[in-house]
Design a protein around this motif. Structure first.
Motif, short mmCIF file in Angstrom:
data_model
loop_
_atom_site.label_atom_id
_atom_site.label_comp_id
_atom_site.label_asym_id
_atom_site.label_seq_id
_atom_site.Cartn_x
_atom_site.Cartn_y
_atom_site.Cartn_z
N ILE A 1 2.27 -6.27 14.34
CA ILE A 1 2.12 -7.95 14.76
C ILE A 1 0.53 -7.77 14.74
O ILE A 1 -0.12 -8.56 14.33
N ASN A 2 -0.10 -6.72 15.20
CA ASN A 2 -1.58 -6.62 15.52
C ASN A 2 -2.20 -6.06 14.19
O ASN A 2 -3.52 -6.26 13.99
N ARG A 3 -1.67 -5.27 13.47
CA ARG A 3 -2.35 -4.53 12.13
C ARG A 3 -1.46 -5.44 10.73
O ARG A 3 -0.43 -4.72 10.53
N LEU A 4 -2.04 -6.43 10.48
CA LEU A 4 -1.36 -7.46 9.76
C LEU A 4 -0.87 -6.62 8.32
O LEU A 4 0.14 -7.06 7.78
N LYS A 5 -1.84 -5.80 7.87
CA LYS A 5 -1.63 -5.18 6.55
C LYS A 5 -0.39 -4.37 6.67
O LYS A 5 0.12 -3.94 5.60
N TYR A 6 0.13 -3.95 7.70
CA TYR A 6 1.51 -2.97 7.95
C TYR A 6 2.49 -3.89 8.54
O TYR A 6 3.61 -3.01 8.42
N ASP A 22 4.09 -7.36 -0.49
CA ASP A 22 4.20 -7.48 0.88
C ASP A 22 3.83 -9.00 1.30
O ASP A 22 3.05 -9.75 0.55
N LEU A 23 4.76 -9.60 2.04
CA LEU A 23 4.43 -11.04 2.83
C LEU A 23 4.13 -10.89 4.24
O LEU A 23 4.81 -11.17 4.98
N GLU A 31 0.80 -1.31 0.09
CA GLU A 31 0.00 0.08 0.08
C GLU A 31 0.83 1.20 0.06
O GLU A 31 0.44 2.52 -0.40
N THR A 32 2.02 1.10 0.20
CA THR A 32 3.05 2.22 0.23
C THR A 32 4.07 2.23 -0.85
O THR A 32 4.64 3.35 -1.26
N LYS A 33 4.26 1.11 -1.51
CA LYS A 33 5.24 1.06 -2.48
C LYS A 33 4.64 0.45 -3.71
O LYS A 33 4.64 -0.63 -3.76
N GLU A 34 4.54 1.49 -4.88
CA GLU A 34 3.82 0.74 -5.73
C GLU A 34 4.73 -0.19 -6.67
O GLU A 34 6.01 -0.17 -6.82
#
Length: 386
Positions: A221-226, A168-169, A161-164
């Protein structure tokens, strides 16, 4: 009279038979009852020297937690559960690097070590020994147990979501953050481990400057998408803390050459193969393995099985890293991990016999040395069926 003579003769014969049986049994168990020179009583990793090479030491139960989420090869973990103890053989490559870590000038740029050798020679276990030493000497550990798991067996992928154009894994990234937190729990609780700048995740989510570093870890850990982006930010925060003298950092990465092998098993739409340089995690750990910071040391292994190539032409760093990887690490200190010496192989077999894993047979060590070419992993495989 004849009966008493016969009984006397019979008793003498039984006595002689028992005596020969006792001698035969003593001869058989003699190899197992000799002094256990394959073990050292020095289980404090800080005191290990070249005098202990070829001996096993037991890792205390309260210090095994650094391997809770990775650090020991899976086959070796199974063996430790079977033997009901975690022991590592003290080997020269690990002692050489530990001696260097004691004498490095940490005000200078990071020194980089590359462990190399044929597959199965013990690079991962040498790295595990060094990790134990670094943990005891209060290094902040940044440890990747096996890069190949990310490049060949990733759990899930998503577009960054931050680097076009980046992938992400996030599940693997969150698992690594749990590993990092577990290994460094005793340090992350200290008040000086704080973020050096604001980190904005969304309109409502911000990690402000001077927040405890563990909050940044927990957010990933809690906000997986980040999670993947969190590791990129964490890498830079760790470098800033080390530069400021808050901590000494040890970066330890097993299978580092997987970051430079173009043929991964990470696929995007239309089965497009994603090369490592387009995976967000790669950016974080290539940043950490630069020499543009101090109060740190970097140890990586290069391994043939870290890449999906069946015909390996060489185990040397220049071949496994390729041009880009070699130039990224250059200059570095190469440390060769060879097969077992005769003393190490004997110690290994004596240890297996002590744990009742193999039975003593005359000439066994020499035969197994030839069959395994003194390769530690092949020797372990051969002994599983004995």
């Amino acid at each position: 009279m004849m009966k008493s003579v016969s009984a006397e003769i019979l008793l003498k014969r039984i006595g002689r038979s028992l005596g020969s049986l006792h001698l035969s049994t003593a001869t058989q168990v003699q190899p197992n009852t000799k002094t256990h020179s394959f073990r050292t009583e020095e289980n404090n990793v800080l005191n290990h020297t070249l005098d202990h090479v070829g001996q096993y030491y037991r890792i205390p139960n309260d210090e095994k937690k650094i391997y809770l989420y990775g650090g020991l090869p899976k086959s070796y973990q199974i063996q430790t559960r079977t033997f009901n103890e975690t022991c590592l053989m003290i080997r020269k490559p690990a002692i050489d690097i530990m001696n260097c870590l004691k004498s490095i000038d940490y005000t200078k740029p990071a020194v980089r070590f590359v462990l190399f050798g044929k597959k199965g020679n013990g690079k991962s276990l040498s790295l595990a020994h060094i990790l134990h030493y670094a943990h005891k000497t209060e290094f902040l550990l940044v440890h990747v147990p096996w890069v190949g798991n990310w490049m060949r067996r990733c759990k899930e992928i998503s577009h960054s979501e931050t680097k076009e154009g980046f992938i992400d894994l996030n599940i693997d990234a969150a698992a690594w953050l749990v590993h990092f937190k577990s290994q460094n729990e005793h340090l992350l609780s200290k008040p000086e481990f704080r973020t050096t700048q604001d980190h904005v995740w969304s309109k409502r989510e911000v990690t402000p400057k001077d927040s405890p570093l563990v909050e940044l870890v927990d957010h990933g850990i809690n906000r997986l998408k980040y999670a993947s982006n969190c590791i990129v930010i964490l890498a830079e925060e760790i470098k800033q803390l080390s530069r400021a003298g808050v901590c000494k950092t040890l970066v330890a990465i097993d299978g580092f050459n997987a970051f430079f092998y173009p043929h991964t098993r990470v696929f995007a739409e239309k089965k497009e193969v994603i090369p490592p340089h387009r995976i967000t995690l790669t950016e974080a750990f290539l940043n950490l393995t630069k020499f543009d910071w101090n109060n740190s040391a970097i140890i990586v292994t290069v391994d043939e099985i870290a890449i999906a190539e069946e015909d390996h032409k060489s185990h040397l760093p220049r071949y496994l890293l390729g041009k880009d990887g070699f130039e990224h690490l250059d200059p570095f200190v190469p440390v060769f991990v060879d097969h077992y010496t005769p003393k190490e192989l004997t110690s290994c077999m004596d240890y297996y016999r002590e744990r009742k894993w193999v039975r003593y047979v005359p000439g066994q060590d020499k035969e197994l040395s030839l069959l395994s070419a003194s390769n530690p992993y092949k020797l372990m495989q051969l002994c599983t069926s004995l």
